[in-house]
Design a protein around this motif. Structure first.
Motif, PDB file in Angstrom:
ATOM      1  N   LEU A  49     -12.362  26.465  23.604  1.00 46.86           N
ATOM      2  CA  LEU A  49     -12.554  26.918  22.226  1.00 46.86           C
ATOM      3  C   LEU A  49     -12.772  25.700  21.343  1.00 46.86           C
ATOM      4  O   LEU A  49     -12.028  24.720  21.448  1.00 46.86           O
ATOM      5  N   SER A  50     -13.768  25.767  20.493  1.00 44.57           N
ATOM      6  CA  SER A  50     -13.967  24.687  19.520  1.00 44.57           C
ATOM      7  C   SER A  50     -13.401  25.150  18.187  1.00 44.57           C
ATOM      8  O   SER A  50     -13.723  26.246  17.717  1.00 44.57           O
ATOM      9  N   VAL A  51     -12.532  24.325  17.623  1.00 46.64           N
ATOM     10  CA  VAL A  51     -11.921  24.687  16.343  1.00 46.64           C
ATOM     11  C   VAL A  51     -12.109  23.530  15.364  1.00 46.64           C
ATOM     12  O   VAL A  51     -12.362  22.395  15.768  1.00 46.64           O
ATOM     13  N   THR A  52     -11.944  23.843  14.102  1.00 45.44           N
ATOM     14  CA  THR A  52     -12.169  22.804  13.088  1.00 45.44           C
ATOM     15  C   THR A  52     -10.888  22.039  12.767  1.00 45.44           C
ATOM     16  O   THR A  52     -10.932  21.015  12.099  1.00 45.44           O
ATOM     17  N   ASP A  53      -9.749  22.554  13.237  1.00 47.94           N
ATOM     18  CA  ASP A  53      -8.490  21.841  12.980  1.00 47.94           C
ATOM     19  C   ASP A  53      -8.471  20.529  13.753  1.00 47.94           C
ATOM     20  O   ASP A  53      -9.163  20.367  14.766  1.00 47.94           O
ATOM     21  N   SER A  54      -7.599  19.666  13.306  1.00 50.82           N
ATOM     22  CA  SER A  54      -7.435  18.409  14.033  1.00 50.82           C
ATOM     23  C   SER A  54      -6.736  18.715  15.355  1.00 50.82           C
ATOM     24  O   SER A  54      -6.038  19.736  15.485  1.00 50.82           O
ATOM     25  N   PRO A  55      -6.883  17.867  16.352  1.00 48.48           N
ATOM     26  CA  PRO A  55      -6.235  18.119  17.653  1.00 48.48           C
ATOM     27  C   PRO A  55      -4.731  18.333  17.535  1.00 48.48           C
ATOM     28  O   PRO A  55      -4.181  19.229  18.169  1.00 48.48           O
ATOM     29  N   ASP A  56      -4.060  17.528  16.714  1.00 47.09           N
ATOM     30  CA  ASP A  56      -2.608  17.673  16.608  1.00 47.09           C
ATOM     31  C   ASP A  56      -2.221  19.022  16.007  1.00 47.09           C
ATOM     32  O   ASP A  56      -1.312  19.710  16.495  1.00 47.09           O
ATOM     33  N   VAL A  57      -2.935  19.400  14.976  1.00 45.29           N
ATOM     34  CA  VAL A  57      -2.640  20.692  14.328  1.00 45.29           C
ATOM     35  C   VAL A  57      -2.943  21.834  15.297  1.00 45.29           C
ATOM     36  O   VAL A  57      -2.166  22.795  15.421  1.00 45.29           O
ATOM     37  N   ALA A  58      -4.056  21.722  15.997  1.00 55.45           N
ATOM     38  CA  ALA A  58      -4.441  22.778  16.934  1.00 55.45           C
ATOM     39  C   ALA A  58      -3.405  22.911  18.054  1.00 55.45           C
ATOM     40  O   ALA A  58      -3.020  24.023  18.436  1.00 55.45           O
ATOM     41  N   ALA A  59      -2.942  21.776  18.561  1.00 51.51           N
ATOM     42  CA  ALA A  59      -1.956  21.809  19.659  1.00 51.51           C
ATOM     43  C   ALA A  59      -0.671  22.484  19.191  1.00 51.51           C
ATOM     44  O   ALA A  59      -0.084  23.311  19.901  1.00 51.51           O
ATOM     45  N   THR A  60      -0.249  22.157  17.984  1.00 57.41           N
ATOM     46  CA  THR A  60       0.973  22.768  17.453  1.00 57.41           C
ATOM     47  C   THR A  60       0.781  24.270  17.247  1.00 57.41           C
ATOM     48  O   THR A  60       1.661  25.074  17.571  1.00 57.41           O
ATOM     49  N   ALA A  61      -0.388  24.641  16.739  1.00 59.57           N
ATOM     50  CA  ALA A  61      -0.657  26.065  16.490  1.00 59.57           C
ATOM     51  C   ALA A  61      -0.659  26.851  17.794  1.00 59.57           C
ATOM     52  O   ALA A  61      -0.125  27.964  17.870  1.00 59.57           O
ATOM     53  N   VAL A  62      -1.260  26.267  18.837  1.00 59.31           N
ATOM     54  CA  VAL A  62      -1.300  26.970  20.131  1.00 59.31           C
ATOM     55  C   VAL A  62       0.115  27.142  20.678  1.00 59.31           C
ATOM     56  O   VAL A  62       0.501  28.219  21.140  1.00 59.31           O
TER      57      VAL A  62
END
Lengths: 301, 515
Positions: B162-175
């Motif tokens: 999945l490509s998302v616009t969040d930063s990697p750190d934010v995306a990892a936390t969200a997941v």
């Protein structure tokens, strides 16, 4: 006041006719529909990582308006057949005061009920109409067989006078046998579909449905056998007597157990897997019809 | 350190293992469980999955033969004369095969050596498989591998991006947060803060262990029942004297009444005996015993088994004392079915006595209604010493002994049973059902997630993968989870362009060309 059992006698032929109509409608639908299209799932989810793995199962194609309408009729007729059988069994339950499992006739009709229930569930859940070509003929033949048997109501022999265990033991058998018939149907279709050009079905889905139905069959068979052992312990004074009927049930259980082990730990799929499912259902029929020649403690059934 | 994800039990995911032939041991690789090479090989033989499947099928064939072939009754194969008689009785059915079938033990399959060997091999196979799997399951449960190689995300059987616009750190936390909300166990990857491992039903694999152990318990229950159980039919004279249960107890059982009920067409409706159990002379339990309602007391069960007739006979000896006073069950029938007979022996004079009465409803036996015939033999001889028809109360003078037929009486056959295996059978059954339920309903689901940069507009790329077996249900669950994660980042998330698999896509097999 009319005898409800005499009225109920008309229900079985009606159910048989409706089942055959549903089968014919399904055959027409399957032989005229186009091949299913692939979906975009593969864009999201990776495909198989190795050459031995099958391609992801595509979803069924959208139906044309004509076949869609016929499909509704086919499903409707199957559901009506199921309802007719349910009414018939309900009438007998009300008249006899016990579950409709006391003789070959009642069990044959209950067997049909289990098959139609399992098939309708699979059709509703998985939209796998092709199964009907293999499953509905079994239901129709069993209905015909039931109609040829003595449908008279007789009192329960003393050994069967345990309403709770009679209902549970035989009830689980019916559910197991119904699921087994679906796995049998999937296996038969898996083997014959490549030879029938007009029958466009996804073999991987059939393989998967056969497996899933066996996954349902096996625990149900287990519970059925264990409840039988519990009952035998009460009624016959021994939880296991190597009675021919219970021995045949054990054969069935072992075959499905072997299938699951072969599938899960040895990776058996495809044709080998299908043949085991066919043998499993043959064992179920053997256990069921065995009453006609086994004798033994189950000879009253 | 990085480890590749491979699954020693997961034979449905060979592509991953095959792609890295030089890789070191995988996280779930089996430990060397046996000390010596010899024993290790034996152990390997028994935990072989092939052996397990073959043994189950062999058992199925054996059991099938047991259902198809006539099986001798209990005790026949411990008595040479009875065995010979049985073999002769089935010769008409099996013809020239009779000798072969008999030699193979197929007329008493369930006590034959071959059957016991198959059961033994199956038990050892289950034991070895279970002990072999336990450390692996425990390892997966307690110490799942959290850091797969990057390559794994490109080759796993199930994978998504999945490509998302969040930063990697934010995306990892969200997941991670989302997976926790979905009740997944989420473990951080100590080697990479943007990677995580998530699973559900990590304990699900123990269901298989429970199911297999339950089978061993059931086999043990069978053995216990056969070796330590008591099961014997006692014919209790209805209204007669109490009969000792024996087997180290002070129990006695007495049938005060028996009733057999039939409908107008002669079909049985009910058999009921009223039993009274006494211990040291005191009544400890009494009840009506029916086929489905046995009486239980002191570890013994009393089941309604059969019923019939008996002849009350009294014998006095030379000094006038009573040397025999019992109800003799009439267990035998004459070949023409017109009369029934019972047998008892008198040890003093060395006599075997047959008491013969007309069968119920028979008028062709040649014995007057109500009368009995005494037929006497010297023990072990077939020569009739004496024979006389006597009326009730009439005495047959046989030298120093007087035999009196008192009356005909009903007997009820009660199966007296003590089965130490039965409770274990129930334990095994419950464990079997519970184990199966957990196995099939709570399948262990494992996912690895890695978040990397370089998404569109500087966002992140989420990579989700699992290496489970090919399974339509799991595939659906994986797709659902991937779609669910997509919604977490909606509306910005977009499926990435389908990544080129590291290996060639599987060619459509012959079997899928109809798809």
């Amino acid at each position: 006041m009319p005898d409800p059992l005499r009225l109920a006698e008309f229900i079985l032929p009606a159910a048989l006719i409706v089942t055959v109509i549903a089968l014919i409608a399904d055959i027409v639908i399957l032989s005229t529909r186009r091949a299913p299209a692939r979906t975009r799932e593969q864009a999201l989810v990776g495909g198989p990582a190795d050459a031995a793995s099958p391609a992801p199962a595509p979803r069924p194609a959208k139906k044309s308006g004509q076949s869609g309408g016929l499909a509704a009729y086919a499903t409707g007729f199957t559901a009506i057949a199921f309802l007719l059988i349910t009414v018939y069994l309900g009438v007998r339950m009300i008249v006899t005061g016990h579950g409709p499992f006391a003789n070959q006739h009642e069990f044959a009709v209950s067997f049909v009920w289990g098959i139609l229930l399992a098939y309708l569930f699979v059709e509703w859940k998985l939209k796998l109409r092709a199964l009907s070509v293999a499953v509905l003929p079994v239901a129709a033949c069993l209905t015909l067989y039931a109609m040829r048997l003595d449908a008279g109501v007789e009192p329960l022999v003393p050994a069967l006078q345990n309403n709770l265990l009679l209902t549970l033991h035989v009830g689980f058998a019916i559910l197991a046998y119904g699921a087994a018939c679906v796995s049998f149907g999937a296996a038969v279709l898996y083997l014959v579909a490549p030879k029938l050009r007009r029958l466009k079905v996804n073999l991987e889905r059939l393989d998967e449905v056969g497996y899933k139905a066996a996954v349902v069959t096996f625990p149900l068979l287990t519970i059925m056998i264990l409840l039988g052992a519990l009952w035998a312990d009460t009624a016959w004074g021994s939880y296991w007597s190597w009675d021919p009927k219970e021995t045949a049930a054990l054969v069935t259980w072992l075959i499905y157990g072997a299938f699951l082990h072969a599938r899960v730990v040895r990776g058996w799929r495809g044709r080998k897997s299908a043949w085991l499912l066919i043998i499993g259902f043959a064992a179920i029929l053997f256990a069921y019809f065995g009453n006609n020649f086994f004798g033994g403690l189950h000879s009253y059934a | 350190m990085t480890v590749d994800i491979r699954d020693s039990q997961d034979e449905a995911a060979p592509g991953l293992a095959a792609a890295e032939p030089g890789a070191g041991p995988g996280p779930d690789e089996e430990p060397d469980a046996a000390p010596g090479e010899f024993f290790r090989r034996i152990y390997q033989f028994f935990y072989s999955k092939t052996l397990g499947v073959v043994t189950i099928l062999a058992l199925a064939v054996y059991v099938l033969l047991g259902a198809l072939l006539v099986q001798a009754g209990a005790g026949v194969y411990g008595d040479a004369a009875a065995e010979a008689s049985f073999v002769e009785s089935v010769r008409a059915k099996y013809g020239g095969l009779t000798g072969v079938l008999n030699a193979l033990g197929l007329f008493h399959i369930f006590s034959s050596v071959g059957f016991l060997v198959v059961i033994g091999v199956l038990a050892l196979s289950i034991l070895a498989c279970t002990t072999h799997r336990l450390p692996l399951l425990w390892d997966r449960f307690r110490h799942p591998k959290t850091h797969p190689t990057d390559e794994f995300f490109g080759r796993a059987r199930y994978r998504a991006e999945l490509s998302v616009t969040d930063s990697p750190d934010v995306a990892a936390t969200a997941v991670a947060d989302h997976l926790k909300r979905l009740r997944y166990r989420v473990l951080a990857d100590p080697d990479d803060p943007r990677s995580l491992y998530a699973d559900k039903f990590a304990w699900g694999g123990f269901g298989t262990v429970a199911a297999h152990v339950s089978f061993l318990i059931i086999i043990a229950a069978f053995a216990l029942s056969a070796l330590a159980g008591v099961a014997e039919v006692t014919n209790l004279p209805v209204g007669g004297a109490p009969v000792a249960v024996g087997h180290g107890t002070d129990l006695q059982v007495q049938a005060t009444t028996f009733q057999a009920t039939y409908d107008d067409d002669g079909r049985p409706l009910d058999y009921v005996s009223h039993l009274v159990v006494t211990e040291n002379g005191a009544v400890v339990k009494e009840q009506d015993v029916r086929v489905n309602e046995p009486l239980s007391y002191g570890g013994f069960k009393f089941h309604q088994n059969s019923y019939g007739l008996a002849a009350d006979v009294q014998v006095t000896g030379p000094d006038g004392s009573v040397v025999f006073d019992q109800s003799v069950p009439l267990e035998y029938q004459t070949s023409d079915g017109t009369a029934v007979a019972g047998i008892f022996t008198l040890a003093g004079p060395g006599l075997e006595v047959q008491v013969i009465l007309p069968a119920s409803g028979s008028t062709d036996s040649g014995i007057a209604a109500g009368d009995a015939v005494f037929q006497l033999y010297k023990t072990g001889s077939s020569e009739v010493l004496d024979m006389a028809e006597v009326a009730p109360g009439e005495v047959l003078d046989e030298g120093d002994y007087d035999l009196t037929f008192l009356r005909e009486r009903q007997v009820t056959g009660i199966l007296v049973r003590h089965d130490p295996g039965a409770p274990w059978m129930i334990v095994g059954s419950i464990l079997l059902v519970a184990g199966m339920t957990v196995t099939f309903a709570c399948r262990h689901r494992r996912y690895w997630v890695r978040v990397a940069g370089a998404g569109p507009a500087g966002g992140a790329v989420l990579r989700l993968a699992s290496s489970d077996k090919e399974d339509g249900g799991f595939r659906q669950a994986f797709e659902d989870l991937a779609a669910d994660l997509g919604r977490v980042f909606a509306p910005t998330a977009e499926p990435a362009e389908p990544a080129e698999p590291a290996t060639e896509p599987a060619p459509a097999s012959k079997e899928t060309t109809h798809a």
